[in-house]
Design a protein around this motif. Sequence first.
Motif, PDB file in Angstrom:
ATOM      1  N   UNK A 140       0.845  -1.191  -0.061  1.00  0.00           N
ATOM      2  CA  UNK A 140      -0.109   0.082   0.042  1.00  0.00           C
ATOM      3  C   UNK A 140       0.871   1.165  -0.026  1.00  0.00           C
ATOM      4  N   UNK A 141       1.826   1.356   0.742  1.00  0.00           N
ATOM      5  CA  UNK A 141       2.710   2.460   0.692  1.00  0.00           C
ATOM      6  C   UNK A 141       3.592   2.643  -0.229  1.00  0.00           C
ATOM      7  N   UNK A 142       3.960   1.676  -1.110  1.00  0.00           N
ATOM      8  CA  UNK A 142       4.497   1.810  -2.146  1.00  0.00           C
ATOM      9  C   UNK A 142       3.848   2.516  -3.368  1.00  0.00           C
ATOM     10  N   UNK A 143       2.294   2.294  -3.475  1.00  0.00           N
ATOM     11  CA  UNK A 143       1.360   2.946  -4.210  1.00  0.00           C
ATOM     12  C   UNK A 143       0.951   4.320  -3.849  1.00  0.00           C
ATOM     13  N   UNK A 144       1.660   4.806  -2.704  1.00  0.00           N
ATOM     14  CA  UNK A 144       1.162   6.117  -2.042  1.00  0.00           C
ATOM     15  C   UNK A 144       2.228   6.972  -2.643  1.00  0.00           C
ATOM     16  N   UNK A 145       1.721   7.778  -3.830  1.00  0.00           N
ATOM     17  CA  UNK A 145       2.672   8.701  -4.488  1.00  0.00           C
ATOM     18  C   UNK A 145       2.784  10.145  -3.707  1.00  0.00           C
ATOM     19  N   UNK A 146       3.748  10.904  -4.256  1.00  0.00           N
ATOM     20  CA  UNK A 146       3.740  12.296  -3.733  1.00  0.00           C
ATOM     21  C   UNK A 146       2.390  13.081  -4.430  1.00  0.00           C
ATOM     22  N   UNK A 147       1.649  12.393  -5.430  1.00  0.00           N
ATOM     23  CA  UNK A 147       0.517  12.895  -5.860  1.00  0.00           C
ATOM     24  C   UNK A 147      -0.445  12.664  -4.949  1.00  0.00           C
ATOM     25  N   UNK A 148      -0.546  11.554  -4.355  1.00  0.00           N
ATOM     26  CA  UNK A 148      -1.712  11.358  -3.280  1.00  0.00           C
ATOM     27  C   UNK A 148      -1.140  12.230  -2.103  1.00  0.00           C
ATOM     28  N   UNK A 149       0.034  12.385  -1.904  1.00  0.00           N
ATOM     29  CA  UNK A 149       0.509  13.246  -0.752  1.00  0.00           C
ATOM     30  C   UNK A 149      -0.121  14.668  -0.654  1.00  0.00           C
ATOM     31  N   UNK A 150      -0.120  15.136  -1.991  1.00  0.00           N
ATOM     32  CA  UNK A 150      -0.522  16.519  -2.228  1.00  0.00           C
ATOM     33  C   UNK A 150      -2.272  16.528  -2.131  1.00  0.00           C
ATOM     34  N   UNK A 151      -2.839  15.497  -2.357  1.00  0.00           N
ATOM     35  CA  UNK A 151      -4.098  15.661  -2.129  1.00  0.00           C
ATOM     36  C   UNK A 151      -4.646  15.672  -0.921  1.00  0.00           C
ATOM     37  N   UNK A 152      -3.752  14.756   0.120  1.00  0.00           N
ATOM     38  CA  UNK A 152      -4.191  14.900   1.433  1.00  0.00           C
ATOM     39  C   UNK A 152      -3.684  16.274   2.304  1.00  0.00           C
ATOM     40  N   UNK A 153      -2.695  16.910   1.510  1.00  0.00           N
ATOM     41  CA  UNK A 153      -2.157  18.020   2.108  1.00  0.00           C
ATOM     42  C   UNK A 153      -3.335  19.125   1.575  1.00  0.00           C
ATOM     43  N   UNK A 154      -3.738  19.101   0.367  1.00  0.00           N
ATOM     44  CA  UNK A 154      -4.818  20.135   0.176  1.00  0.00           C
ATOM     45  C   UNK A 154      -6.151  19.933   1.023  1.00  0.00           C
ATOM     46  N   UNK A 155      -6.371  18.619   1.306  1.00  0.00           N
ATOM     47  CA  UNK A 155      -7.594  18.330   2.478  1.00  0.00           C
ATOM     48  C   UNK A 155      -7.399  18.977   3.830  1.00  0.00           C
ATOM     49  N   UNK A 156      -5.786  18.793   4.263  1.00  0.00           N
ATOM     50  CA  UNK A 156      -5.634  19.253   5.453  1.00  0.00           C
ATOM     51  C   UNK A 156      -5.602  20.944   5.438  1.00  0.00           C
ATOM     52  N   UNK A 157      -5.354  21.550   4.348  1.00  0.00           N
ATOM     53  CA  UNK A 157      -5.210  22.726   4.299  1.00  0.00           C
ATOM     54  C   UNK A 157      -6.817  23.409   4.447  1.00  0.00           C
ATOM     55  N   UNK A 158      -7.758  22.989   3.677  1.00  0.00           N
ATOM     56  CA  UNK A 158      -9.173  23.077   3.672  1.00  0.00           C
ATOM     57  C   UNK A 158      -9.751  22.823   5.298  1.00  0.00           C
ATOM     58  N   UNK A 159      -9.103  21.999   5.888  1.00  0.00           N
ATOM     59  CA  UNK A 159      -9.849  21.884   7.122  1.00  0.00           C
ATOM     60  C   UNK A 159      -9.349  22.883   8.218  1.00  0.00           C
ATOM     61  N   UNK A 160      -8.218  23.360   7.867  1.00  0.00           N
ATOM     62  CA  UNK A 160      -7.323  24.286   8.866  1.00  0.00           C
ATOM     63  C   UNK A 160      -8.293  25.475   9.228  1.00  0.00           C
ATOM     64  N   UNK A 161      -8.763  25.816  10.320  1.00  0.00           N
ATOM     65  CA  UNK A 161      -9.562  26.762  10.460  1.00  0.00           C
ATOM     66  C   UNK A 161      -8.569  28.243  10.901  1.00  0.00           C
ATOM     67  N   UNK A 162      -9.252  29.449  10.431  1.00  0.00           N
ATOM     68  CA  UNK A 162      -8.544  30.802  10.606  1.00  0.00           C
ATOM     69  C   UNK A 162      -8.370  31.080  12.116  1.00  0.00           C
ATOM     70  N   UNK A 163      -9.397  30.505  12.896  1.00  0.00           N
ATOM     71  CA  UNK A 163      -9.040  30.711  14.505  1.00  0.00           C
ATOM     72  C   UNK A 163      -7.965  30.016  14.938  1.00  0.00           C
ATOM     73  N   UNK A 164      -7.662  28.828  14.110  1.00  0.00           N
ATOM     74  CA  UNK A 164      -6.538  28.199  14.889  1.00  0.00           C
ATOM     75  C   UNK A 164      -5.038  28.927  14.638  1.00  0.00           C
ATOM     76  N   UNK A 165      -5.022  29.496  13.447  1.00  0.00           N
ATOM     77  CA  UNK A 165      -3.904  30.195  12.893  1.00  0.00           C
ATOM     78  C   UNK A 165      -3.736  31.382  13.856  1.00  0.00           C
ATOM     79  N   UNK A 166      -4.903  32.226  13.957  1.00  0.00           N
ATOM     80  CA  UNK A 166      -5.091  33.470  14.965  1.00  0.00           C
ATOM     81  C   UNK A 166      -4.582  33.104  16.368  1.00  0.00           C
TER      82      UNK A 166
END
Length: 449
Positions: free
Chosen positions: A385-411
């Motif tokens: 499974x981890x061999x098939x987990x490419x940098x493209x998949x990583x970028x998708x999960x990074x994008x999901x995490x960025x969308x879930x970040x709340x401005x209040x958390x950064x503030x």
Amino acid sequence: MTIAEKVTLLDMLKEGRSYAAAARHFGVNESTVRYIKKDKANIRKTAAITFSRSAKRVVTARNKMIVRMEGALAIWIADCRKKNIALDTNTIRTKALSLYENFAAKEPQDDDGDHAEEDEDDVLDEPQAGTSTDSQPQKQRFSASKGWFAKFQKRFGLKSVSLHGEAASADTTAAETYANETFKNIITEDGYKPEQVFNMDETGLLWKKMPSRTFLFKEEAKAFGFKAFKDRVTLVMCGNAAGFLLKPGLIYKSKNPCALKNKNKNLLPVYWMHNPKAWITKMLTSNWFHQCFIPQVSKYLLEKGLPFKILLLMDNAGGHATDLSHEGIQVEFLPPNTTSLIQPMDQGVIRAFKALYTKNTLADLIACVDAAQDDEDETFNLKAYWRQYTIATCLQNIQKALKEMKPATVNASWKKLWPQIVYNDKGFTPAEIQHCSTEICAVGCDNWR
């Protein structure tokens, strides 16, 4: 005495052994034997539904659907442990809710009438005994709450174990002096607004690494770790005191990886950079500053109707360029060994982002495990499974995490450096961030320099 021992004692009494003989056999008082005999119905019922052989607590009648769900959940957890898949609280609770909904969809009428005394956290839509359904509002259905999970842990002997950990230290005096004097004077003299004050920091992301903790049953002596791939990227995170988070920079070891072949890198959720060791360098810092930071900040301030007047805070890491300059931008470097105390990106932003990234990564992994089980495919292999987990998949999960970040958390991360501008809107609380980082945020928690 465990439930199994109590059942053995009851079997001895059923065979005709005396109370005194049973008491001598187990080394207990005769009154204890009589008490166990009196409660034999509940003991045998508990033995029929319990998953843990070492369970000691006798349970009262509970909702059948929740009992079935918990049994299935325990089997699923044991199966994940066999595959060396680390589990965290959120993943287990999500799976519990999914199993319950599946059982409810198949047998919606199964809840009727079979309840006596429910745990207060097993939330059902049944009326309490002795009340009227017309006068009492319906309870909310099972929601896999934290209270339910705590009791599930006790019922099944589930414990959280750490695979590894680390600690850090910092210069408290220098941090207090900078926050209370130097930084305060800069803000007062130049009149910066929260939208104009930014902080940048980089962090290593082991984007294929498993969590550092997992749950297992008490029967297991220890949790065997899994030697995961140590593929690492460096993320350049930057946000302002108002809660705005810029598109992060990402440093990968290759300029054009196969997974991104024929892809327009300008459309990626990150600003793409490359280095043979995926490290931050002075040249890459300068490149990020001019090609990523300035364009984004210019657009942001224009939308806010604010002048191009910026304060950029950075730490004094060796890979950071010290000659960054641009009209309208003031670059300030924090004192050495103070980043863990006052640098905003280190006060929960990076930690919360990594927790969200890990949650999304584990969700994909669990989905693959469940899909293999639905197809009755017993050939699932974690390494494959981890061999098939490419940098493209990583970028998708990074994008999901960025969308879930709340401005209040950064503030909220500016509280130690600039407490006057932190508003009360709830983002991730310190307890939630600590919980995430302790249980599932093992994706390179320390800053890679």
